[in-house]
Design a protein around this motif. Structure first.
Motif, PDB file in Angstrom:
ATOM      1  N   GLY A 191      -1.165  -4.331   4.350  1.00 32.64           N
ATOM      2  CA  GLY A 191      -2.434  -3.601   4.325  1.00 32.64           C
ATOM      3  C   GLY A 191      -2.852  -3.287   2.904  1.00 32.64           C
ATOM      4  N   ASP A 192      -4.135  -2.976   2.746  1.00 29.27           N
ATOM      5  CA  ASP A 192      -4.766  -2.564   1.479  1.00 29.27           C
ATOM      6  C   ASP A 192      -5.246  -3.794   0.693  1.00 29.27           C
ATOM      7  OD1 ASP A 192      -4.894   0.065  -0.530  1.00 29.27           O
ATOM      8  OD2 ASP A 192      -4.842  -1.873  -1.545  1.00 29.27           O
ATOM      9  N   SER A 193      -6.550  -3.858   0.488  1.00 27.07           N
ATOM     10  CA  SER A 193      -7.156  -5.046  -0.147  1.00 27.07           C
ATOM     11  C   SER A 193      -6.519  -5.386  -1.492  1.00 27.07           C
ATOM     12  CB  SER A 193      -8.668  -4.840  -0.302  1.00 27.07           C
ATOM     13  OG  SER A 193      -8.944  -3.694  -1.094  1.00 27.07           O
ATOM     14  N   THR A 194      -6.191  -4.372  -2.281  1.00 28.23           N
ATOM     15  CA  THR A 194      -5.651  -4.649  -3.620  1.00 28.23           C
ATOM     16  C   THR A 194      -4.226  -5.194  -3.535  1.00 28.23           C
ATOM     17  OG1 THR A 194      -7.027  -2.877  -4.488  1.00 28.23           O
ATOM     18  CG2 THR A 194      -5.239  -3.634  -5.899  1.00 28.23           C
ATOM     19  N   GLY A 201      -3.243   1.658   9.120  1.00 28.87           N
ATOM     20  CA  GLY A 201      -4.320   2.231   9.941  1.00 28.87           C
ATOM     21  C   GLY A 201      -5.690   2.040   9.332  1.00 28.87           C
ATOM     22  N   LYS A 202      -5.767   1.147   8.329  1.00 26.84           N
ATOM     23  CA  LYS A 202      -7.053   0.866   7.691  1.00 26.84           C
ATOM     24  C   LYS A 202      -7.240  -0.644   7.599  1.00 26.84           C
ATOM     25  CE  LYS A 202      -7.448   5.071   4.967  1.00 26.84           C
ATOM     26  NZ  LYS A 202      -8.775   5.677   4.863  1.00 26.84           N
ATOM     27  N   ALA A 203      -8.490  -1.062   7.466  1.00 24.69           N
ATOM     28  CA  ALA A 203      -8.806  -2.484   7.331  1.00 24.69           C
ATOM     29  C   ALA A 203      -9.234  -2.740   5.878  1.00 24.69           C
ATOM     30  CB  ALA A 203      -9.929  -2.857   8.276  1.00 24.69           C
ATOM     31  N   PRO A 204      -8.931  -3.920   5.319  1.00 23.32           N
ATOM     32  CA  PRO A 204      -8.371  -5.089   5.977  1.00 23.32           C
ATOM     33  C   PRO A 204      -6.839  -5.037   6.002  1.00 23.32           C
ATOM     34  CG  PRO A 204      -8.778  -5.627   3.683  1.00 23.32           C
ATOM     35  CD  PRO A 204      -9.227  -4.203   3.894  1.00 23.32           C
TER      36      PRO A 204
HETATM   37  N1  LIG Z   1      -7.451   1.219  -0.146  1.00 25.61           N
HETATM   38  C1  LIG Z   1      -7.804   0.506   1.059  1.00 25.61           C
HETATM   39  C2  LIG Z   1      -8.982   1.178   1.720  1.00 25.61           C
HETATM   40  C3  LIG Z   1      -9.338   0.556   3.065  1.00 25.61           C
HETATM   41  C4  LIG Z   1     -10.329   1.419   3.859  1.00 25.61           C
HETATM   42  O1  LIG Z   1     -10.608   2.568   3.544  1.00 25.61           O
HETATM   43  N2  LIG Z   1     -10.837   0.794   4.922  1.00 25.61           N
HETATM   44  C5  LIG Z   1     -11.740   1.512   5.803  1.00 25.61           C
HETATM   45  C6  LIG Z   1     -12.867   0.596   6.255  1.00 25.61           C
HETATM   46  S1  LIG Z   1     -14.020   0.344   4.950  1.00 25.61           S
HETATM   47  C7  LIG Z   1     -10.980   1.925   7.047  1.00 25.61           C
HETATM   48  O2  LIG Z   1     -10.289   1.144   7.643  1.00 25.61           O
HETATM   49  N3  LIG Z   1     -11.140   3.189   7.443  1.00 25.61           N
HETATM   50  C8  LIG Z   1     -10.593   3.665   8.673  1.00 25.61           C
HETATM   51  C9  LIG Z   1     -10.031   5.037   8.564  1.00 25.61           C
HETATM   52  O3  LIG Z   1      -9.906   5.566   7.442  1.00 25.61           O
HETATM   53  O4  LIG Z   1      -9.700   5.586   9.626  1.00 25.61           O
HETATM   54  C10 LIG Z   1      -8.106  -0.954   0.715  1.00 25.61           C
HETATM   55  O5  LIG Z   1      -8.348  -1.277  -0.455  1.00 25.61           O
HETATM   56  O6  LIG Z   1      -8.004  -1.806   1.615  1.00 25.61           O
END
Ligand SMILES: N[C@@H](CCC(=O)N[C@@H](CS)C(=O)NCC(=O)O)C(=O)O
Length: 234
Positions: free
Chosen positions: A64-67, A51-54
């Protein structure tokens, strides 16, 4: 046959391919390593497996998760921009990444989503992939959700002055670590440079007022670093 790598990121603005530091970190790392891929702009992060990008799609799998994505791609494509680091430098790299991803990032989230004047500008950027009527409905809902995340993290419990002091301290720490080097670990770029660039440029290039942005402006070596990274990879 191996599938083509698909990389999903949030929309861009201000000359940046994406206004998400995590998405930009991955984009910068892909430029650094030259891995062929298709970049796809997603209006929201909800289709990602967390549910998060990228997020990416590769070999029939969504990650999911950049790392985690970077670790997976490094292994899958046999690339390592950090091969020249000592084990002590690898330790420092983790510490820098935590400072950025788990702390400085949240000061930026606060400055974008809570500060009223900034929010008036930022909402059309972050929700820019949605039709205007939907944007108007979803904007307050998304903002409420982010404020809850900020409180859950703890950053949102501090006063604006305290958040500014926290962010300033991170910026000054990064400036002290970089010193007069070109890259965070000397003459050769590493993944850490992508991590730092993606976060700093997202504060520095955004036309949004904040104490953290002013702090970056007061550290000429970090400003030069942002320009150096952009000139080399963008
Ligand atoms: N730990 C994750 C963090 C990703 C993150 O927080 N992405 C934000 C955009 S900068 C996001 O999608 N937020 C949407 C939400 O939390 O609903 C990573 O490294 O990819």
């Amino acid at each position: 046959m191996a599938s083509k790598l698909k990389v999903y990121h949030l929309p861009g603005a201000w000359g940046l391919p994406t206004v998400s530091p995590f998405c930009l970190k991955l984009d910068a790392w892909l430029r650094m390593t030259g891995i062929e891929h298709e970049a796809i702009t997603a209006a929201t992060p909800f289709a990602g497996p967390k549910g998060k990008a990228p997020w990416i799609e590769l070999d029939g799998e969504k990650i999911g998760d950049s790392t985690f994505i970077i670790a997976h791609l490094a292994q899958r494509f046999g690339v390592d921009p950090d091969a020249h680091l000592t084990s002590a430098q690898r330790g420092v790299a983790v510490a820098i990444q935590r400072l950025i991803d788990e702390n400085l990032y949240w000061t930026m989230v606060n400055d974008r989503w809570v500060n009223e004047a900034n929010w008036q500008q930022f909402r059309d950027v972050v929700l820019g992939g949605l039709a205007v009527p939907l944007r108007r409905v979803l904007g307050p809902v998304a903002r409420h959700g982010v404020k809850k995340q900020l409180a859950g993290h703890g950053m949102g419990l501090h006063s604006p002055e305290e958040i500014a002091a926290i962010g300033r301290r991170d910026i000054n720490a990064l400036a002290a670590i970089l010193g007069d080097q070109d890259w965070f670990f000397g003459d050769t770029p590493s993944s850490t440079d992508a991590v730092v660039y993606a976060q700093l440029v997202n504060i520095w290039r955004a036309p949004l007022e904040s104490e953290v942005r002013r702090a970056i402006g007061q550290t000429p070596n970090l400003v030069a670093f942002i320009d150096r990274f952009a000139a080399r990879y963008y």
